[in-house]
Design a protein around this motif. Sequence first.
Motif, mmCIF file in Angstrom:
data_model
loop_
_atom_site.group_PDB
_atom_site.id
_atom_site.type_symbol
_atom_site.label_atom_id
_atom_site.label_comp_id
_atom_site.label_asym_id
_atom_site.label_seq_id
_atom_site.Cartn_x
_atom_site.Cartn_y
_atom_site.Cartn_z
ATOM 1 N N ARG A 52 7.469 42.125 6.682
ATOM 2 C CA ARG A 52 6.973 41.187 8.048
ATOM 3 C C ARG A 52 6.847 39.551 7.997
ATOM 4 N NH1 ARG A 52 1.431 42.984 4.735
ATOM 5 N NH2 ARG A 52 1.001 45.057 6.067
ATOM 6 N N GLU B 298 5.796 46.540 7.613
ATOM 7 C CA GLU B 298 4.973 46.621 8.698
ATOM 8 C C GLU B 298 5.131 47.640 8.612
ATOM 9 O OE1 GLU B 298 6.208 44.020 11.768
ATOM 10 O OE2 GLU B 298 8.188 44.359 11.834
ATOM 11 N N SER C 57 1.982 50.764 10.427
ATOM 12 C CA SER C 57 1.079 50.540 11.339
ATOM 13 C C SER C 57 -0.609 51.359 10.933
ATOM 14 C CB SER C 57 1.999 52.148 12.313
ATOM 15 O OG SER C 57 0.988 53.138 11.277
ATOM 16 N N ARG D 263 -2.572 49.344 23.621
ATOM 17 C CA ARG D 263 -2.440 48.405 22.317
ATOM 18 C C ARG D 263 -1.891 49.007 21.154
ATOM 19 N NH1 ARG D 263 -6.923 46.259 24.672
ATOM 20 N NH2 ARG D 263 -8.360 47.035 23.284
ATOM 21 N N THR D 264 -2.173 49.769 20.857
ATOM 22 C CA THR D 264 -1.611 50.279 19.270
ATOM 23 C C THR D 264 0.494 51.248 19.961
ATOM 24 O OG1 THR D 264 -3.686 51.576 19.109
ATOM 25 C CG2 THR D 264 -1.504 52.027 18.131
ATOM 26 N N LEU E 158 1.606 48.179 19.915
ATOM 27 C CA LEU E 158 1.770 47.116 18.241
ATOM 28 C C LEU E 158 3.056 48.613 17.860
ATOM 29 C CD1 LEU E 158 -0.481 46.470 16.103
ATOM 30 C CD2 LEU E 158 0.808 48.066 15.414
ATOM 31 N N ASN F 84 6.491 47.630 18.409
ATOM 32 C CA ASN F 84 6.795 46.498 17.895
ATOM 33 C C ASN F 84 7.554 46.386 16.772
ATOM 34 O OD1 ASN F 84 7.340 44.670 20.378
ATOM 35 N ND2 ASN F 84 5.633 45.673 20.690
ATOM 36 N N ILE F 85 7.198 47.710 15.912
ATOM 37 C CA ILE F 85 7.363 47.356 14.045
ATOM 38 C C ILE F 85 8.507 48.394 14.241
ATOM 39 C CG2 ILE F 85 5.595 47.180 13.274
ATOM 40 C CD1 ILE F 85 4.884 49.962 12.489
ATOM 41 N N GLU G 210 7.300 49.432 25.649
ATOM 42 C CA GLU G 210 5.529 49.687 25.183
ATOM 43 C C GLU G 210 5.212 50.827 25.462
ATOM 44 O OE1 GLU G 210 4.732 45.388 25.195
ATOM 45 O OE2 GLU G 210 5.794 44.923 23.294
#
Length: 324
Positions: A69, A78, A80, A129-130, A133, A136-137, A191
């Motif tokens: 992070r 990071e 999920s 949205r998930t 996310l 992006n990790i 994404e």
Amino acid sequence: MGSHDLEDFFEQTAARLAHEYQRIRKRNDDHGTSGDEGEANWARIVLEHWLPEGYHVVTKGRILSARHRGGDPNGAPEISPQIDVLILSPYYPKFLVDSEVKTYLADGVVAAFECKNTLKAKHLAEAARTAALVRNITAPRRGTPYRELFGTPIYGVLAHSHDWKGEDSNPLRNVEKALYKGIQELRHPREMLDMVCVADLGTWLPVKMPWVARGMRRGDWSRIEEHIELPEAYALTHMVRENRATPLMAFMTGLMRRLAWEEPRLLPIANYFHEVAPLSGNGPGRFWGDGIYSEEVRRVVTGPRWIADDSHWRTGDEWARFMM
């Protein structure tokens, strides 16, 4: 002409899934238990039966990034949110597959799915949205249009049925409206959700064209250009509803294709599935400019000499003109 044997097998799977959905709805006594059973249906009835040998299917896990992070090497990695069903690589360490710890190494997770018994529009918004996310990790990939347009792991939504059963309801339009909204809110095409399967309604899969320069456009674009100011060149992505195959068969065909991009030894069986259930349909999309690419890829695809291969995913060519 009769149906193909492969289609018959998928009909049997669909019938079993539908029976389980009715059983869960009839009892309807505990949402947590019902949700767990729905996830188990997708994991055991569909994925474990249809995936090639070696892939591991697990339920209720989190994806653990190799990155920390804020970029702090001493910080926590990071991770999920909890995801309903995950598919692990055949090369995933056996000790970690069998471990009671429900976190899984990001680079060993090939696919992740949110499972819903009865799909609602808000579920698609949350999943979009998930998906962003999770992408992006995990570290963005570089070097080819395919690697930059498609994120890892594969991320999707699986539902037994949907909430739009009224006489005047239009469930197909409701799904596509939710998907369109989700696509418009993204910062990058990697994404995007990779697949949405509603077992008694339809399956939506991504189609991505890395670059469509003005001289490469086919057909009449004048009506589109009346409403949208198009750049000289752009990338184009869609979530396309498969309208030739049944939803479950379309889902597994799409999953086989995506797995084959990463594992070329699956190309023959993925090609076979595609021959029986070729992609055909339409759905919500979005145009993207050249800012989505690394400098290395942008320089090639915008150059005058780039010739993309029309054979797309079947050859595993990561510079193909048409990817799905």
